[in-house]
Design an enzyme around this catalytic site. Structure first.
Site, PDB file in Angstrom:
ATOM      1  N   TYR A  23       0.835  -1.202   0.000  1.00 45.80           N
ATOM      2  CA  TYR A  23       0.000   0.000   0.000  1.00 45.80           C
ATOM      3  C   TYR A  23       0.874   1.258   0.000  1.00 45.80           C
ATOM      4  O   TYR A  23       0.551   2.244  -0.658  1.00 45.80           O
ATOM      5  CB  TYR A  23      -0.931  -0.010   1.217  1.00 45.80           C
ATOM      6  CG  TYR A  23      -1.741   1.246   1.365  1.00 45.80           C
ATOM      7  CD1 TYR A  23      -2.859   1.472   0.567  1.00 45.80           C
ATOM      8  CD2 TYR A  23      -1.392   2.220   2.301  1.00 45.80           C
ATOM      9  CE1 TYR A  23      -3.609   2.635   0.697  1.00 45.80           C
ATOM     10  CE2 TYR A  23      -2.136   3.374   2.431  1.00 45.80           C
ATOM     11  CZ  TYR A  23      -3.239   3.583   1.636  1.00 45.80           C
ATOM     12  OH  TYR A  23      -3.970   4.737   1.758  1.00 45.80           O
ATOM     13  N   GLU A  24       1.968   1.210   0.731  1.00 43.01           N
ATOM     14  CA  GLU A  24       2.867   2.361   0.830  1.00 43.01           C
ATOM     15  C   GLU A  24       3.888   2.403  -0.312  1.00 43.01           C
ATOM     16  O   GLU A  24       4.827   3.194  -0.274  1.00 43.01           O
ATOM     17  CB  GLU A  24       3.569   2.354   2.189  1.00 43.01           C
ATOM     18  CG  GLU A  24       2.600   2.600   3.329  1.00 43.01           C
ATOM     19  CD  GLU A  24       3.262   2.641   4.695  1.00 43.01           C
ATOM     20  OE1 GLU A  24       4.452   2.278   4.821  1.00 43.01           O
ATOM     21  OE2 GLU A  24       2.572   3.041   5.652  1.00 43.01           O
ATOM     22  N   GLU A  81       4.677   1.678  15.493  1.00 40.96           N
ATOM     23  CA  GLU A  81       5.485   1.500  14.287  1.00 40.96           C
ATOM     24  C   GLU A  81       4.596   1.278  13.074  1.00 40.96           C
ATOM     25  O   GLU A  81       4.786   1.907  12.042  1.00 40.96           O
ATOM     26  CB  GLU A  81       6.453   0.322  14.467  1.00 40.96           C
ATOM     27  CG  GLU A  81       7.313   0.040  13.259  1.00 40.96           C
ATOM     28  CD  GLU A  81       8.291   1.150  12.909  1.00 40.96           C
ATOM     29  OE1 GLU A  81       8.790   1.138  11.767  1.00 40.96           O
ATOM     30  OE2 GLU A  81       8.582   2.024  13.740  1.00 40.96           O
ATOM     31  N   VAL A  85      -5.051  -2.549   8.816  1.00 43.11           N
ATOM     32  CA  VAL A  85      -6.302  -3.306   8.815  1.00 43.11           C
ATOM     33  C   VAL A  85      -6.524  -3.772   7.380  1.00 43.11           C
ATOM     34  O   VAL A  85      -6.433  -2.972   6.442  1.00 43.11           O
ATOM     35  CB  VAL A  85      -7.486  -2.458   9.322  1.00 43.11           C
ATOM     36  CG1 VAL A  85      -8.788  -3.225   9.207  1.00 43.11           C
ATOM     37  CG2 VAL A  85      -7.248  -2.012  10.767  1.00 43.11           C
ATOM     38  N   GLY A  95      -9.273  -0.512  13.486  1.00 43.77           N
ATOM     39  CA  GLY A  95      -8.173   0.424  13.687  1.00 43.77           C
ATOM     40  C   GLY A  95      -8.392   1.270  14.927  1.00 43.77           C
ATOM     41  O   GLY A  95      -7.468   1.461  15.731  1.00 43.77           O
ATOM     42  N   ASN A 122      -0.980   9.908   2.555  1.00 44.56           N
ATOM     43  CA  ASN A 122      -1.973   8.921   3.004  1.00 44.56           C
ATOM     44  C   ASN A 122      -3.170   9.626   3.658  1.00 44.56           C
ATOM     45  O   ASN A 122      -3.366   9.563   4.872  1.00 44.56           O
ATOM     46  CB  ASN A 122      -1.321   7.925   3.963  1.00 44.56           C
ATOM     47  CG  ASN A 122      -2.184   6.729   4.245  1.00 44.56           C
ATOM     48  OD1 ASN A 122      -3.371   6.694   3.904  1.00 44.56           O
ATOM     49  ND2 ASN A 122      -1.602   5.736   4.894  1.00 44.56           N
ATOM     50  N   TYR A 129      -6.840   9.670  11.747  1.00 43.96           N
ATOM     51  CA  TYR A 129      -6.127  10.099  12.947  1.00 43.96           C
ATOM     52  C   TYR A 129      -6.662  11.430  13.469  1.00 43.96           C
ATOM     53  O   TYR A 129      -6.826  11.618  14.674  1.00 43.96           O
ATOM     54  CB  TYR A 129      -4.623  10.195  12.675  1.00 43.96           C
ATOM     55  CG  TYR A 129      -3.985   8.875  12.306  1.00 43.96           C
ATOM     56  CD1 TYR A 129      -4.392   7.679  12.896  1.00 43.96           C
ATOM     57  CD2 TYR A 129      -2.976   8.813  11.361  1.00 43.96           C
ATOM     58  CE1 TYR A 129      -3.807   6.472  12.561  1.00 43.96           C
ATOM     59  CE2 TYR A 129      -2.378   7.609  11.022  1.00 43.96           C
ATOM     60  CZ  TYR A 129      -2.800   6.442  11.620  1.00 43.96           C
ATOM     61  OH  TYR A 129      -2.220   5.253  11.289  1.00 43.96           O
TER      62      TYR A 129
END
Length: 159
Positions: A23-24, A81, A85, A95, A122, A129
């Site tokens: 994903y990253e 870190e 999900v 999450g 992201n 968040y």
């Protein structure tokens, strides 16, 4: 349900680490193996910990974290870190429950901080968040030494 990881979870955790890296856009950077992860999480004195989100009989996600320390606060904290999900389980509160579990550990232990990093592109994670009340630390830039640069700096130490 949120629970601490067990040795039986290692293959699923490795799969999720790879899913997060994909994903990253950094799957080629993953060097971790099941044996390495098992040794890290389940050695006699681990420094890294993992909690698992379970949905029915399936593992829905994970949070890998370690204890940090703030010289200004004079207390420990938790550094998250990785949080991941599975896409099929997103939106089910996993999450949020993983973060709540780690926040609860902070509160129970008297820790003063719960911190993590997020890639600046992201936006789904950033929105999530912010929705729980987390604030970005815009005045801080992260730095990292790895590979040859790490070895070069280490070569300059005195013995």
């Amino acid at each position: 349900m949120i629970r601490p990881a067990t040795p039986d979870d290692v293959p699923a955790i490795i799969d999720m680490i790879r899913g997060l890296a994909e994903y990253e856009k950094a799957l080629d950077k993953v060097e971790n193996t099941p044996d390495m992860l098992h040794e890290t999480l389940f050695c006699p004195s681990p420094s890294v910990f993992c909690h698992i989100a379970v949905d029915g009989e399936r593992i829905a996600g994970f949070a890998i974290w370690f204890v940090s320390y703030s010289t200004w606060l004079g207390t420990h904290g938790i550094h998250l870190e990785d949080l991941f999900v599975h896409p099929a389980h997103r939106g089910g509160g996993h999450g949020r429950r993983l973060l709540a579990e780690l926040a609860g550990i902070c509160v129970e232990r008297g820790y003063g901080r719960f911190e993590w990093s997020v890639l600046d592109w992201n936006t789904p994670a950033i929105d999530f968040y912010r929705a729980i009340g987390a604030e970005p630390l815009d005045e801080w830039d992260r730095y990292r030494l790895t590979g040859p640069a790490l070895e070069k700096v280490a070569a300059g130490r005195t013995r």
